[in-house]
Write an enzyme that holds these catalytic residues in place. Structure first.
Site, PDB file in Angstrom:
ATOM      1  N   ARG A 130       9.230  67.419  65.426  1.00  0.00           N
ATOM      2  CA  ARG A 130      10.327  66.754  64.714  1.00  0.00           C
ATOM      3  C   ARG A 130       9.853  65.984  63.476  1.00  0.00           C
ATOM      4  O   ARG A 130      10.688  65.489  62.706  1.00  0.00           O
ATOM      5  CB  ARG A 130      11.023  65.765  65.669  1.00  0.00           C
ATOM      6  N   ARG A 189      12.171  62.093  72.743  1.00  0.00           N
ATOM      7  CA  ARG A 189      11.084  61.218  72.316  1.00  0.00           C
ATOM      8  C   ARG A 189      10.045  60.876  73.367  1.00  0.00           C
ATOM      9  O   ARG A 189       8.989  60.362  73.036  1.00  0.00           O
ATOM     10  CB  ARG A 189      11.668  59.939  71.704  1.00  0.00           C
ATOM     11  N   TYR A 201      33.067  57.172  69.085  1.00  0.00           N
ATOM     12  CA  TYR A 201      32.235  57.199  67.870  1.00  0.00           C
ATOM     13  C   TYR A 201      33.089  57.348  66.615  1.00  0.00           C
ATOM     14  O   TYR A 201      32.838  56.717  65.586  1.00  0.00           O
ATOM     15  CB  TYR A 201      31.196  58.334  67.947  1.00  0.00           C
ATOM     16  N   ASP A 255      23.249  67.519  69.970  1.00  0.00           N
ATOM     17  CA  ASP A 255      23.792  66.176  70.161  1.00  0.00           C
ATOM     18  C   ASP A 255      25.305  66.298  70.270  1.00  0.00           C
ATOM     19  O   ASP A 255      25.887  67.281  69.786  1.00  0.00           O
ATOM     20  CB  ASP A 255      23.418  65.259  68.994  1.00  0.00           C
ATOM     21  N   ARG A 257      18.458  64.198  78.815  1.00  0.00           N
ATOM     22  CA  ARG A 257      17.531  63.834  77.736  1.00  0.00           C
ATOM     23  C   ARG A 257      16.087  64.178  78.077  1.00  0.00           C
ATOM     24  O   ARG A 257      15.170  63.444  77.708  1.00  0.00           O
ATOM     25  CB  ARG A 257      17.649  62.330  77.405  1.00  0.00           C
TER      26      ARG A 257
HETATM   27  C1  LIG Z   1      26.093  59.302  73.925  1.00  0.00           C
HETATM   28  C2  LIG Z   1      25.332  60.538  73.530  1.00  0.00           C
HETATM   29  C3  LIG Z   1      24.797  60.819  72.230  1.00  0.00           C
HETATM   30  N1  LIG Z   1      24.186  62.042  72.306  1.00  0.00           N
HETATM   31  C4  LIG Z   1      24.287  62.541  73.574  1.00  0.00           C
HETATM   32  C5  LIG Z   1      25.034  61.639  74.343  1.00  0.00           C
HETATM   33  C6  LIG Z   1      25.423  61.848  75.782  1.00  0.00           C
HETATM   34  C7  LIG Z   1      24.261  61.594  76.662  1.00  0.00           C
HETATM   35  C8  LIG Z   1      24.012  60.149  76.943  1.00  0.00           C
HETATM   36  O1  LIG Z   1      24.903  59.501  77.503  1.00  0.00           O
HETATM   37  O2  LIG Z   1      22.902  59.703  76.682  1.00  0.00           O
HETATM   38  C9  LIG Z   1      23.832  63.837  74.078  1.00  0.00           C
HETATM   39  C10 LIG Z   1      22.484  64.281  73.736  1.00  0.00           C
HETATM   40  N2  LIG Z   1      21.748  63.998  72.610  1.00  0.00           N
HETATM   41  C11 LIG Z   1      20.552  64.638  72.683  1.00  0.00           C
HETATM   42  C12 LIG Z   1      20.541  65.395  73.864  1.00  0.00           C
HETATM   43  C13 LIG Z   1      19.345  66.267  74.182  1.00  0.00           C
HETATM   44  C14 LIG Z   1      19.372  67.160  75.285  1.00  0.00           C
HETATM   45  C15 LIG Z   1      18.070  67.112  76.047  1.00  0.00           C
HETATM   46  O3  LIG Z   1      17.160  67.762  75.585  1.00  0.00           O
HETATM   47  O4  LIG Z   1      17.995  66.489  77.126  1.00  0.00           O
HETATM   48  C16 LIG Z   1      21.721  65.165  74.538  1.00  0.00           C
HETATM   49  C17 LIG Z   1      22.190  65.731  75.866  1.00  0.00           C
HETATM   50  C18 LIG Z   1      19.481  64.613  71.687  1.00  0.00           C
HETATM   51  C19 LIG Z   1      19.287  63.357  70.928  1.00  0.00           C
HETATM   52  N3  LIG Z   1      20.246  62.573  70.344  1.00  0.00           N
HETATM   53  C20 LIG Z   1      19.641  61.537  69.693  1.00  0.00           C
HETATM   54  C21 LIG Z   1      18.253  61.654  69.845  1.00  0.00           C
HETATM   55  C22 LIG Z   1      17.232  60.708  69.251  1.00  0.00           C
HETATM   56  C23 LIG Z   1      17.035  61.047  67.812  1.00  0.00           C
HETATM   57  C24 LIG Z   1      15.609  61.354  67.462  1.00  0.00           C
HETATM   58  O5  LIG Z   1      14.830  61.891  68.278  1.00  0.00           O
HETATM   59  O6  LIG Z   1      15.286  61.085  66.282  1.00  0.00           O
HETATM   60  C25 LIG Z   1      18.012  62.798  70.598  1.00  0.00           C
HETATM   61  C26 LIG Z   1      16.688  63.394  70.988  1.00  0.00           C
HETATM   62  C27 LIG Z   1      20.354  60.493  68.924  1.00  0.00           C
HETATM   63  C28 LIG Z   1      21.486  59.893  69.643  1.00  0.00           C
HETATM   64  N4  LIG Z   1      22.712  60.467  69.809  1.00  0.00           N
HETATM   65  C29 LIG Z   1      23.505  59.629  70.567  1.00  0.00           C
HETATM   66  C30 LIG Z   1      22.739  58.479  70.878  1.00  0.00           C
HETATM   67  C31 LIG Z   1      23.232  57.311  71.689  1.00  0.00           C
HETATM   68  C32 LIG Z   1      21.474  58.650  70.305  1.00  0.00           C
HETATM   69  C33 LIG Z   1      20.262  57.762  70.419  1.00  0.00           C
HETATM   70  C34 LIG Z   1      20.033  56.880  69.245  1.00  0.00           C
HETATM   71  C35 LIG Z   1      18.583  56.403  69.234  1.00  0.00           C
HETATM   72  O7  LIG Z   1      18.214  55.648  70.153  1.00  0.00           O
HETATM   73  O8  LIG Z   1      17.846  56.809  68.341  1.00  0.00           O
HETATM   74  C36 LIG Z   1      24.875  59.969  71.020  1.00  0.00           C
END
Ligand SMILES: Cc1c2[nH]c(c1CCC(=O)O)Cc1[nH]c(c(CCC(=O)O)c1C)Cc1[nH]c(c(CCC(=O)O)c1C)Cc1[nH]c(c(C)c1CCC(=O)O)C2
Length: 354
Positions: free
Chosen positions: A50, A41, A161, A86, A37
């Site tokens: 974004r 954010r 999910y 994602d 990640r």
């Molecule tokens: C479980 C999981 C998800 N998504 C992902 C996982 C596995 C990694 C982990 O264990 O953390 C994988 C993921 N999702 C995202 C990345 C970005 C890669 C990177 O640049 O590092 C990666 C590697 C972007 C994202 N994926 C998400 C965001 C946030 C959305 C936003 O910026 O509006 C980003 C940048 C949304 C997301 N998607 C998911 C979650 C739990 C969330 C967060 C919800 C929140 O707190 O808002 C499912």
């Protein structure tokens, strides 16, 4: 072909990078660092691009994906980029009705719980994710010798999910299906393995130098259940991409008791969260694998000296490993000060320079 042999054809520009060397358990000029990640954010430049663009839409716009993926490389000088996407993107691409809700995570309109529901999980083709191929083409050009990591969600975490319909603390519906209808469960995970493998292949063929399979929530399972009900599907994914010779990383949270099995599933590099020191993790994983990890992401909220002390402990525990990629034990927390990440990269590079 194993991930430790040079793939046929001319060596890629990234082949001699510290990151790929560490994954192959070869000597490195310094311990390579990247952060799960790392885009997202914590970066003001991310929030800026974004603005007004929903998460899933941003994943389908190649120019945005390219920019967001490059941001942490420019700012922190990390040793690898991770493709911005994602884990639910391939599911969306095959037509599953889902969205990513800010502050919540992926939400699925109609959960998958019955045999009829499997029909909604069709095969993924490269045409379904043409934007991925396009973005990776642009990215590898920009990145030059810096490797790009492709990724996907592992079958168990995706199933959680899909079956729960959204994020879940206890995975009760998922486990009810796993224990209550093992045949349907196995078929669901096998479907997801095929979709995941196809998605990783697209990324590798477009130019990704390594792949990470995120089984973020699999730590909810006991080892016997993992072995019986999850490992065959994860192994199928790893087998499907073995022939490319790119390192395969496998990561989950709370997986201390599963580390050996996660390696056995077919990983070349096993990701470790912060709960198990890396020397102990190496004993659990056994020889022939590199490790990735494992600073607690919350440590970054402490003063600089404390961050360096804790990072130093990670490096000390990693001193005897065959290969070590420095990372956090889970993703960067959204309110992390980005300067703390930049300083951490510098610290690891300086302390391990050979
Ligand atoms: C479980 C999981 C998800 N998504 C992902 C996982 C596995 C990694 C982990 O264990 O953390 C994988 C993921 N999702 C995202 C990345 C970005 C890669 C990177 O640049 O590092 C990666 C590697 C972007 C994202 N994926 C998400 C965001 C946030 C959305 C936003 O910026 O509006 C980003 C940048 C949304 C997301 N998607 C998911 C979650 C739990 C969330 C967060 C919800 C929140 O707190 O808002 C499912």
């Amino acid at each position: 072909m194993s991930a430790n042999t040079r793939p046929p054809g001319p060596p890629t520009q990234t082949y001699d990078s510290a990151f790929l060397k560490a994954c192959r358990r070869e000597p490195v000029p310094h311990t390579p660092v990247w952060f799960m990640r790392q885009a997202g954010r914590s970066l003001p430049e991310y929030l800026k691009v974004r603005e007004g663009v929903p998460m899933l839409e941003s994943c389908m716009r190649p120019e945005l994906v390219t920019e967001i993926t490059l941001q942490p490389v420019r700012r922190h000088k990390v040793d690898a980029a991770i493709y911005f996407s994602d884990i639910v993107v391939p599911l969306k691409a095959i037509g599953v009705d889902l969205d990513i809700k800010p502050g919540v995570g992926p939400v699925v309109a109609e959960p998958i719980r019955r045999r009829e529901d499997l029909a909604r999980l069709r095969d993924l083709t490269p045409d379904d994710v043409a934007y991925v191929t396009e973005a990776i083409g642009a990215l590898t050009g920009e990145l030059g010798a810096t490797p790009l990591i492709g990724f996907a969600g592992a079958p168990f975490t995706l199933a959680s999910y899909l079956v729960e319909g959204g994020p879940s603390r206890n995975h009760e519906n998922t486990k009810a299906l796993m224990y209550g209808d093992p045949g349907l469960w196995a078929d669901l995970l096998d479907r997801l393995a095929d979709i995941t493998a196809a998605f990783l292949k697209v990324q590798i063929e477009a130019g990704a130098s390594a792949v990470q399979l995120f089984d973020s929530w699999v730590g909810a399972l006991a080892p016997d259940d993992y072995r019986r009900s999850v490992m065959p599907a994860s192994a199928k994914v790893f087998d499907a991409v073995a022939g490319y010779g790119v390192p395969r990383i496998h990561f989950g949270v709370g997986t201390g008791e599963l580390l050996g099995l996660m390696g056995e599933a077919g990983a070349d590099v096993v990701g470790v969260d912060w709960r198990v020191p890396l020397d102990e993790a190496a004993r659990r994983v056994g020889p022939g694998k590199a490790l990735q990890g494992n600073l607690d992401p919350a440590v970054l909220f402490a003063p600089r000296e404390a961050v360096e002390e804790q990072a130093g402990r990670v490096l000390d525990a990693a001193a005897g490993l065959e290969g070590h990629v420095f990372n956090l034990g889970h993703g960067v927390l959204p309110t992390t000060n980005p300067d703390a990440l930049t300083r951490l990269v510098e610290y690891v590079h300086t302390r391990t320079a050979r």
